[in-house]
Scaffold this active site. Sequence first.
Site, PDB file in Angstrom:
ATOM      1  N   HIS A 173       0.848  -1.200   0.000  1.00 26.34           N
ATOM      2  CA  HIS A 173       0.000   0.000   0.000  1.00 26.34           C
ATOM      3  C   HIS A 173       0.877   1.241   0.000  1.00 26.34           C
ATOM      4  CE1 HIS A 173      -2.338   3.171   2.367  1.00 26.34           C
ATOM      5  NE2 HIS A 173      -2.919   3.098   1.192  1.00 26.34           N
ATOM      6  N   SER A 174       0.555   2.197  -0.847  1.00 29.95           N
ATOM      7  CA  SER A 174       1.256   3.477  -0.910  1.00 29.95           C
ATOM      8  C   SER A 174       2.761   3.255  -1.107  1.00 29.95           C
ATOM      9  CB  SER A 174       0.944   4.287   0.347  1.00 29.95           C
ATOM     10  OG  SER A 174       1.450   5.596   0.253  1.00 29.95           O
ATOM     11  N   MET A 175       3.596   3.811  -0.233  1.00 33.55           N
ATOM     12  CA  MET A 175       5.047   3.684  -0.388  1.00 33.55           C
ATOM     13  C   MET A 175       5.525   2.249  -0.181  1.00 33.55           C
ATOM     14  SD  MET A 175       6.147   6.643  -1.274  1.00 33.55           S
ATOM     15  CE  MET A 175       7.907   6.648  -0.965  1.00 33.55           C
TER      16      MET A 175
END
Length: 909
Positions: A173-175
């Site tokens: 998720h995300s980074m």
Amino acid sequence: MLLHSVNLWNLAFYALMVFMATLGLWDVFFGFEENKCSMSYMFEYPEYQKIELPKKLAKRYPAYELYLYGEGSYAEEHKVLPLTGIPVLFLPGNAGSYKQVRSIGSIALRKAEDIDFKYHFDFFSVNFNEELVALYGGSLQKQTKFVHECIKTILKLYKGQEFAPKSVAIVGHSMGGLVARALLTLKNFKQDLINLLVTQATPHVAPVMPLDRFITDFYMTVNNYWILNARQINLTTLSVAGGFRDYQVRSGLTFLPKLSHHTSALSVVSSAVPKTWVSTDHLSIVWCKQLQLTTVRAFFDLIDADTKQITQNPKKKLSVLNHHFIRHPAKHFEENPSIISDLTGTSMWVPVKVSKWTYVAYNESDKIYFTFPLANHRKIYTHVYCQSTMLDTNSWIFGCINSTSMCRQGVDLSWKAELLPTIKSLTLRLQDYPSLSHLVVYVPSIHGSKFVVDCEFFKKETRSIQLPVTHLFSFGLSSRKVILNTSGLFYNIELLNFGQIYQAFKINVVSKCSGVKEEITSIYKLHIPWSYEDSLTIAQVPSSTEISVKLHIAQPDNDSHVALLKMYTSSDCQYEVVRFHGGALPAYVISSILLAYGGQLYSLFSTGHCLEYATMLDKEAKPYKVDPFVIMVKFLLGYKWFKELWDMLLLPELDAIILTSQSMCFPLVSLILFLFGTCTAYWGGLLSSTSVKLLSSLWLALKRPSELPKDIKIISPDLPILTIIFILISWTTCGAFAILLTYLYYVFKIVHLQASLTMFKNSQTVNPKHSRRSEKKSNHHKDSAVHHLRLSSSDAEDSLRMHSTLINLLTWIVLLSMPSLIYWLKNLRYYFKLNPDPCKPLAFILIPTMAILGNTYTTSIKSSKLLKTTSQFPLPLAVGVIAFGSSHLYRVPCFVFIPLLLHALCNFM
């Protein structure tokens, strides 16, 4: 003070810019559909079993941990290792929690229960201590190395099992998704350790806010590796974006680079994912039930029955992902579907010769095959369209080859159908199927349920309508209208001249129905042919429906496709169709302040007085002083000789070119950002000067300050000691922390000066004769040597005007250094010294500079030989901020400290 120095027209302009900015922010935060994601719930209490790591590893990474997710009996059984399932590793993103794995983990567990645990997944999650890696990139490499160790630890948990895995699937998720891609850049990492990578709302292209060089260097390393080694990378990767609800990571940043020789990567927006069809915000993408169900279905379809692990066949992986995330034919996935189907059994065969046909099925006792002879229709029509409201997964439409009225075997055309929220539909171009003699629609025997099947033949030109979009500079005042006169089931509205992300407009679809007693559902699908970012709107007709039309990805230069509004309509109705850059703003704000700062320094040199900040901002902050140079350099970089010269001088790439590659440059964008930057600089100056006055009033209320300084001392006895202390703090702890302390010391000095001036003016009002004598005495002292300078009230006012600008400028530097300070404070229990520290080199220069500036007055520098040169530096540096800092914000302080350092040196030269 600041308001009085600006005329009413300028004040009205700044107020207008605030209003426009407010409208823009409203559109960003509220101008999207409501959150239609269903919450995913746990049926049993979630448990997170901590996996014991080797002692050396735990000592090397004391802030990080690895967990296994479980619920109920599954959690109890798996407290005793080893494990027997299929490992999946979840990587949280910026400030993300390892507990976010529970949504996908719980859904996968329920799915495994449904098939009596024939297969099941073991979901692991990494605890990154909720680090702010989107703001501070110094720990990204450390996270990547820890994940590598976690993968090796996870695989050891399956040792000795009959179907022990040799690789893991990763959901990032995300980074966390970027960290997963970075694994391939590690020297000792084996690519075979990952069999599948799914990223959710991960900014792959560039960082959202490049606040330090560690982030940009990390991105450059990862993306360059993936581009240069694309032929060797066979890792199947899926990137899912949240859509317009995700205002933290715009979807354009989530699309993996499209390379002709790299076909194992897919990028899609959640609003285009079948059976999801919703936009998610940055956090809800991990718990959105519709999306997690789709992801889990894909995981189970990826299992190889022989190895009981995720398949190693890359073609099957892509087929499964395309089936679930790109185009769903309303059938269960089959690796090798049978194209030819038997059409036998006790069924009725009913010929249909009309061009438009509707059948309402309710409590059917017999199976029925409706046959459409194609010979006559081919002479008149070009296409056939069929739809069914029965959303089961059985085959429902076939093609007969060389048949008269019925056929024993038919080509299963159901695999070419498309699943939509309320129907499954199929459109065929007749000339693509010359061997088909009949089209067959199958209606099964049903009890207690009702569904509708429609078919119609049509000419393409009667259902394709062109609609030019409104012009960029129409400001929403112009509109175009198209009336759909025919009573068809399907229309294509071609949106001409629509291909840039700065284009945004509304489409209003008005439906009027005659003789309809019950509500009918229509579907409007915005189809973008050059990227998977379709969006659907469901409307109950008759009604008026507003559709927001925007793009995530601009149309490539070599792409000639046209964006389409596909309308799945009702034949009983008539329809009428009436037809973002915040990350770069700080650079433009600082550029405007630098221009005003340069103007103040020049006015001090030429007239001996420092003019008001607002006056200089109005006079000096002009876009024509900055933009032409950037545009000219961008133009010249298109020539090979200039590019070679540019590279020879080791100059970085122009930020305008980077923004163009991300489709973020459009007409007048720099001018608009400059205007908003100037507006922000004005209101920021007003806020800083007001804050100084309020703090000085508080100081006067708490303590009566001394009078204006009698003798100006640039280096007071305590200044070297304070400077050394702040530098030591920077060296031993965190550079941003030392910068903040020095900034507070500087503000304290200015507040003290403001309080002293206020006290002096108050005493002047009470005893004007004494004040005039003091003023004459002050002027007499100004004629003596510099080290015996005495500060007059006019000099104090000039100094405060200059310091007001400096506070405004330094505030932005402090704000840009805040992420590393927050990261350091958050991890203080693990590390006393921040390493690596992006602000440390800046702190070593800025700390003594700010300390000297805190003791600097205009009377001590106006006779300096260096002042003229210093006043000329802010202009080229303001250009440099826009040229090299709009996409790399961490470079901005490097441009700012140069005039500050020269300003400080004016005291000695």
